[in-house]
Design a protein around this motif. Structure first.
Motif, mmCIF file in Angstrom:
data_model
loop_
_atom_site.group_PDB
_atom_site.id
_atom_site.type_symbol
_atom_site.label_atom_id
_atom_site.label_comp_id
_atom_site.label_asym_id
_atom_site.label_seq_id
_atom_site.Cartn_x
_atom_site.Cartn_y
_atom_site.Cartn_z
ATOM 1 N N SER A 151 -23.219 -12.110 10.885
ATOM 2 C CA SER A 151 -23.994 -12.117 12.127
ATOM 3 C C SER A 151 -25.433 -11.682 11.894
ATOM 4 C CB SER A 151 -23.362 -11.186 13.164
ATOM 5 O OG SER A 151 -22.013 -11.526 13.336
ATOM 6 N N LEU A 152 -25.614 -10.706 11.007
ATOM 7 C CA LEU A 152 -26.981 -10.235 10.760
ATOM 8 C C LEU A 152 -27.849 -11.358 10.217
ATOM 9 C CD1 LEU A 152 -26.426 -6.653 9.280
ATOM 10 C CD2 LEU A 152 -27.475 -7.288 11.475
ATOM 11 N N VAL A 153 -27.272 -12.151 9.318
ATOM 12 C CA VAL A 153 -28.054 -13.261 8.754
ATOM 13 C C VAL A 153 -28.378 -14.282 9.843
ATOM 14 C CG1 VAL A 153 -28.061 -15.138 7.063
ATOM 15 C CG2 VAL A 153 -26.992 -12.943 6.488
ATOM 16 N N VAL A 154 -27.376 -14.592 10.676
ATOM 17 C CA VAL A 154 -27.597 -15.615 11.706
ATOM 18 C C VAL A 154 -28.609 -15.121 12.748
ATOM 19 C CG1 VAL A 154 -26.489 -17.051 13.464
ATOM 20 C CG2 VAL A 154 -25.335 -16.647 11.296
ATOM 21 N N ILE A 155 -28.554 -13.835 13.073
ATOM 22 C CA ILE A 155 -29.517 -13.282 14.037
ATOM 23 C C ILE A 155 -30.951 -13.450 13.532
ATOM 24 C CG2 ILE A 155 -30.452 -11.078 14.931
ATOM 25 C CD1 ILE A 155 -27.621 -10.174 15.475
ATOM 26 N N MET A 156 -31.126 -13.345 12.217
ATOM 27 C CA MET A 156 -32.473 -13.465 11.648
ATOM 28 C C MET A 156 -33.054 -14.873 11.805
ATOM 29 S SD MET A 156 -33.167 -10.486 10.401
ATOM 30 C CE MET A 156 -34.490 -10.778 9.252
ATOM 31 N N GLY A 157 -32.198 -15.839 12.079
ATOM 32 C CA GLY A 157 -32.720 -17.179 12.372
ATOM 33 C C GLY A 157 -32.639 -18.147 11.201
ATOM 34 N N VAL A 158 -33.087 -19.372 11.463
ATOM 35 C CA VAL A 158 -32.916 -20.458 10.499
ATOM 36 C C VAL A 158 -33.721 -20.218 9.221
ATOM 37 C CG1 VAL A 158 -33.288 -22.935 10.133
ATOM 38 C CG2 VAL A 158 -32.361 -22.121 12.300
ATOM 39 N N GLN A 159 -35.020 -19.913 9.388
ATOM 40 C CA GLN A 159 -35.835 -19.745 8.177
ATOM 41 C C GLN A 159 -35.698 -18.374 7.546
ATOM 42 O OE1 GLN A 159 -39.978 -20.690 8.195
ATOM 43 N NE2 GLN A 159 -39.626 -22.786 8.864
ATOM 44 N N LYS A 160 -35.816 -17.349 8.386
ATOM 45 C CA LYS A 160 -35.826 -15.987 7.823
ATOM 46 C C LYS A 160 -34.436 -15.511 7.459
ATOM 47 C CE LYS A 160 -39.960 -14.152 10.002
ATOM 48 N NZ LYS A 160 -40.051 -14.334 11.455
ATOM 49 N N GLY A 161 -33.416 -16.061 8.100
ATOM 50 C CA GLY A 161 -32.048 -15.644 7.798
ATOM 51 C C GLY A 161 -31.376 -16.616 6.849
ATOM 52 N N ILE A 162 -30.957 -17.759 7.410
ATOM 53 C CA ILE A 162 -30.122 -18.699 6.649
ATOM 54 C C ILE A 162 -30.819 -19.237 5.400
ATOM 55 C CG2 ILE A 162 -28.843 -20.872 6.810
ATOM 56 C CD1 ILE A 162 -28.635 -20.323 9.836
ATOM 57 N N GLU A 163 -32.052 -19.709 5.579
ATOM 58 C CA GLU A 163 -32.725 -20.320 4.433
ATOM 59 C C GLU A 163 -32.999 -19.286 3.336
ATOM 60 O OE1 GLU A 163 -36.057 -22.794 5.442
ATOM 61 O OE2 GLU A 163 -36.761 -22.866 3.371
ATOM 62 N N LYS A 164 -33.462 -18.138 3.748
ATOM 63 C CA LYS A 164 -33.783 -17.102 2.756
ATOM 64 C C LYS A 164 -32.548 -16.683 1.980
ATOM 65 C CE LYS A 164 -37.536 -13.934 2.986
ATOM 66 N NZ LYS A 164 -38.322 -13.417 4.089
ATOM 67 N N VAL A 165 -31.478 -16.411 2.714
ATOM 68 C CA VAL A 165 -30.256 -15.948 2.060
ATOM 69 C C VAL A 165 -29.705 -17.039 1.132
ATOM 70 C CG1 VAL A 165 -27.844 -15.355 2.523
ATOM 71 C CG2 VAL A 165 -29.657 -14.241 3.801
ATOM 72 N N SER A 166 -29.758 -18.304 1.589
ATOM 73 C CA SER A 166 -29.244 -19.390 0.748
ATOM 74 C C SER A 166 -30.069 -19.525 -0.522
ATOM 75 C CB SER A 166 -29.274 -20.729 1.475
ATOM 76 O OG SER A 166 -28.636 -20.618 2.717
ATOM 77 N N LYS A 167 -31.387 -19.329 -0.383
ATOM 78 C CA LYS A 167 -32.248 -19.472 -1.559
ATOM 79 C C LYS A 167 -31.974 -18.389 -2.596
ATOM 80 C CE LYS A 167 -36.336 -22.032 -0.180
ATOM 81 N NZ LYS A 167 -37.632 -21.924 0.530
ATOM 82 N N ILE A 168 -31.465 -17.267 -2.156
ATOM 83 C CA ILE A 168 -31.133 -16.204 -3.122
ATOM 84 C C ILE A 168 -29.702 -16.386 -3.643
ATOM 85 C CG2 ILE A 168 -30.866 -13.708 -3.451
ATOM 86 C CD1 ILE A 168 -32.876 -13.378 -1.108
ATOM 87 N N LEU A 169 -28.770 -16.576 -2.702
ATOM 88 C CA LEU A 169 -27.356 -16.579 -3.112
ATOM 89 C C LEU A 169 -26.949 -17.824 -3.892
ATOM 90 C CD1 LEU A 169 -25.379 -14.988 -0.142
ATOM 91 C CD2 LEU A 169 -26.472 -13.911 -2.100
ATOM 92 N N MET A 170 -27.476 -18.986 -3.524
ATOM 93 C CA MET A 170 -26.991 -20.199 -4.180
ATOM 94 C C MET A 170 -27.360 -20.276 -5.672
ATOM 95 S SD MET A 170 -25.073 -21.184 -1.905
ATOM 96 C CE MET A 170 -24.376 -22.696 -2.566
ATOM 97 N N PRO A 171 -28.620 -19.985 -6.041
ATOM 98 C CA PRO A 171 -28.904 -19.966 -7.482
ATOM 99 C C PRO A 171 -28.062 -18.917 -8.220
ATOM 100 C CG PRO A 171 -30.948 -20.046 -6.241
ATOM 101 C CD PRO A 171 -29.846 -19.824 -5.242
ATOM 102 N N LEU A 172 -27.867 -17.754 -7.578
ATOM 103 C CA LEU A 172 -27.034 -16.731 -8.217
ATOM 104 C C LEU A 172 -25.612 -17.242 -8.430
ATOM 105 C CD1 LEU A 172 -27.868 -13.341 -6.446
ATOM 106 C CD2 LEU A 172 -28.016 -13.891 -8.877
ATOM 107 N N LEU A 173 -25.145 -17.974 -7.433
ATOM 108 C CA LEU A 173 -23.790 -18.518 -7.502
ATOM 109 C C LEU A 173 -23.647 -19.465 -8.697
ATOM 110 C CD1 LEU A 173 -21.294 -18.410 -5.549
ATOM 111 C CD2 LEU A 173 -22.006 -20.633 -4.767
ATOM 112 N N ILE A 174 -24.662 -20.300 -8.909
ATOM 113 C CA ILE A 174 -24.590 -21.228 -10.049
ATOM 114 C C ILE A 174 -24.561 -20.434 -11.354
ATOM 115 C CG2 ILE A 174 -25.708 -23.102 -11.317
ATOM 116 C CD1 ILE A 174 -27.084 -23.982 -8.902
ATOM 117 N N LEU A 175 -25.460 -19.474 -11.474
ATOM 118 C CA LEU A 175 -25.531 -18.711 -12.718
ATOM 119 C C LEU A 175 -24.222 -17.981 -12.994
ATOM 120 C CD1 LEU A 175 -29.116 -17.166 -12.613
ATOM 121 C CD2 LEU A 175 -28.211 -18.967 -14.118
ATOM 122 N N MET A 176 -23.698 -17.342 -11.943
ATOM 123 C CA MET A 176 -22.461 -16.583 -12.149
ATOM 124 C C MET A 176 -21.282 -17.500 -12.447
ATOM 125 S SD MET A 176 -23.115 -13.786 -9.222
ATOM 126 C CE MET A 176 -21.465 -13.215 -9.143
#
Ligand code: PHE
Length: 445
Positions: A151-176
């Motif tokens: 919920s915290l991520v979704v509250i932050m909104g499309v750019q500041k929440g979802i996009e930001k978090v995806s840009k961090i987590l997805m590359p990490l996910l590939i590496l891991m």
């Protein structure tokens, strides 16, 4: 107005949509289906379906979202008034899935906690997992933690929440995933498992292989529940649609394949080549794997990395489910984002409680023989989603005509697979959907 929110770049859109697609389905379900349905041959069938049938459905939903700029409820109505019911049906799916997805997300939180506190060994007992999900307070607490983070991520909104978090987590996910897959291949006896995973085993090929691959693909790409419509509505008009869909597919299929590389050889080595261990179903992740980790050198770190990457994958999927709900509540009622998010969070928690307790104090309640959680899973994945995809194909293939989608795709670039697309959406997708629907109803797969 909030509705005008957009992802800031094509990459942001691709990573967020891939974040939705890559989830528990890729990491846990794909490897065991591949192991069960003929290894390499399953991979091949899956790949073929992904670039044809999955492609057609995904590009359709994203184009609809981008063209109308609305979430599913409004979007289908705009295309054709007679199909407004489709928007409601599609929006019902995330409402059903989101609560129980968070219950499972809570289980991942718990197991991550176990590995973080260095107690991986205690998770090896056969009763550990059932004891945990059968209890009352702890799974609810873990569910709440997972739900609050989402919920915290979704509250932050499309750019500041979802996009930001995806840009961090997805590359990490590939590496891991790459790291754990490579490590897994170094275990003694892993190579036999690798061969088993990728070598086509024609004797295990049957129509079931195709049906299973079809069902998996569809769930894995987060189709037929309005998610891609919603995310499409946040896509910029000038970003290339076709290549974005190709990227999302590569991402989703790539992570599924890597998950197989990380799980199949390790389990194979652990069980001395007994492939039944791979087919343990849901317990593979929470019972078999902790045992595998316990037996490995460095298994503790491996387990920690594994549950962390599962958590990332589950979080980005849950975020997309919640955003889809928030966006149609927003389209319909226009409350502020924060209020909508808090409301959705509370309601989701309340609906999730019976699913969680269904393994404990409510285990006496079954619906058609399913536990409460499995029943929600069955209704959404096996019944509602194929119906939504079928009607979407009829809407675009015959009522609105495929040019509706083609024009939107061409508005931002070339549509290289246009011919293939038209055949897929008019004929292949409807036939595949009817096959999936019938086979789920008769319990074929
Ligand atoms: N696509 C996700 C996966 O592979 C599952 C999912 C389903 C995510 C529904 C969101 C919504 O696990």
């Amino acid at each position: 107005m909030e509705k005008k929110a957009k992802f800031s770049s094509r990459l942001g859109f691709v990573l967020a949509a891939a974040g939705s697609a890559v989830g528990l389905g890729n990491i846990w379900r794909f490897p065991y289906l591949a192991a069960k349905y003929g290894g390499g041959i399953f991979l091949l069938v899956y790949l073929l379906l992904a670039v044809t049938f999955g492609f057609a459905l995904m590009i359709t939903e994203i184009a609809i979202g981008r063209k109308t700029g609305k979430s599913a409820i409004e979007a289908y109505k705009i295309i054709n008034k007679k199909f407004s019911f489709l928007g409601y049906l599609a929006s019902l799916v995330p409402i059903i899935i989101f609560p129980y997805y968070c219950v499972i997300g809570g289980w991942v939180v718990k197991f991550l906690g176990v590995y973080l506190s260095g107690q991986g060994h205690i998770a090896t007992g056969a009763d550990y997992f059932s004891g945990f999900i059968g209890s009352t307070a702890e799974p609810l607490l873990c569910l709440a933690i997972f739900l609050i983070i989402t919920s915290l991520v979704v509250i932050m909104g499309v750019q500041k929440g979802i996009e930001k978090v995806s840009k961090i987590l997805m590359p990490l996910l590939i590496l891991m995933s790459l790291g754990t897959a490579l490590y897994s291949l170094t275990i003694d006896g892993a190579i036999d498992g690798l061969i088993y995973y990728i070598k086509p085993n024609f004797s295990e090929f049957s129509i079931k292989t195709v049906v299973a691959a079809m069902g998996q693909l569809f769930y894995s790409m987060s189709l037929a529940m309005g998610i891609m419509v919603t995310y499409g509505s946040y896509m910029r008009k000038n970003d290339d649609l076709e290549s974005s869909v190709r990227n999302i597919e590569i991402f989703d299929t790539g992570i599924a394949f890597l998950s197989g590389l990380m799980i199949v050889p390790a389990v194979f080595a652990f069980s001395g080549g007994n492939k039944d261990a791979l087919q343990a179903g849901p317990t593979l992740m929470f019972i078999t794997l902790p045992n595998v980790f316990d037996s490995m050198k460095g298994g503790h770190i491996f387990g920690l990395a594994f549950f962390l990457l599962v958590l990332f994958a589950a979080l980005t999927s849950a975020i997309s489910l919640m955003e889809t709900i928030v966006s149609f509540v927003d389209d319909k009622f226009g409350f502020s984002r924060v209020k909508t998010c808090i409301g959705v969070m509370i309601v989701a928690f309340i609906i999730a409680v019976p699913s969680s307790l269904g393994f404990g104090i409510l285990s006496g309640i079954t619906i058609f023989g399913y536990s409460i959680l499995d029943f929600f899973d069955f209704i959404s994945n096996n019944i509602l989603m194929p119906i939504v995809a079928l009607i979407t194909a009829v809407l675009i293939g015959f009522a609105a005509k495929p040019d509706y989608v083609s024009k939107e795709v061409k508005a931002s670039g070339k549509f290289k697979s246009e011919k293939l697309y038209k055949i897929m959406i008019k004929y292949v997708v409807p036939v595949c959907m009817v096959v999936i629907l019938i086979s789920s109803l008769v319990g074929y797969v």
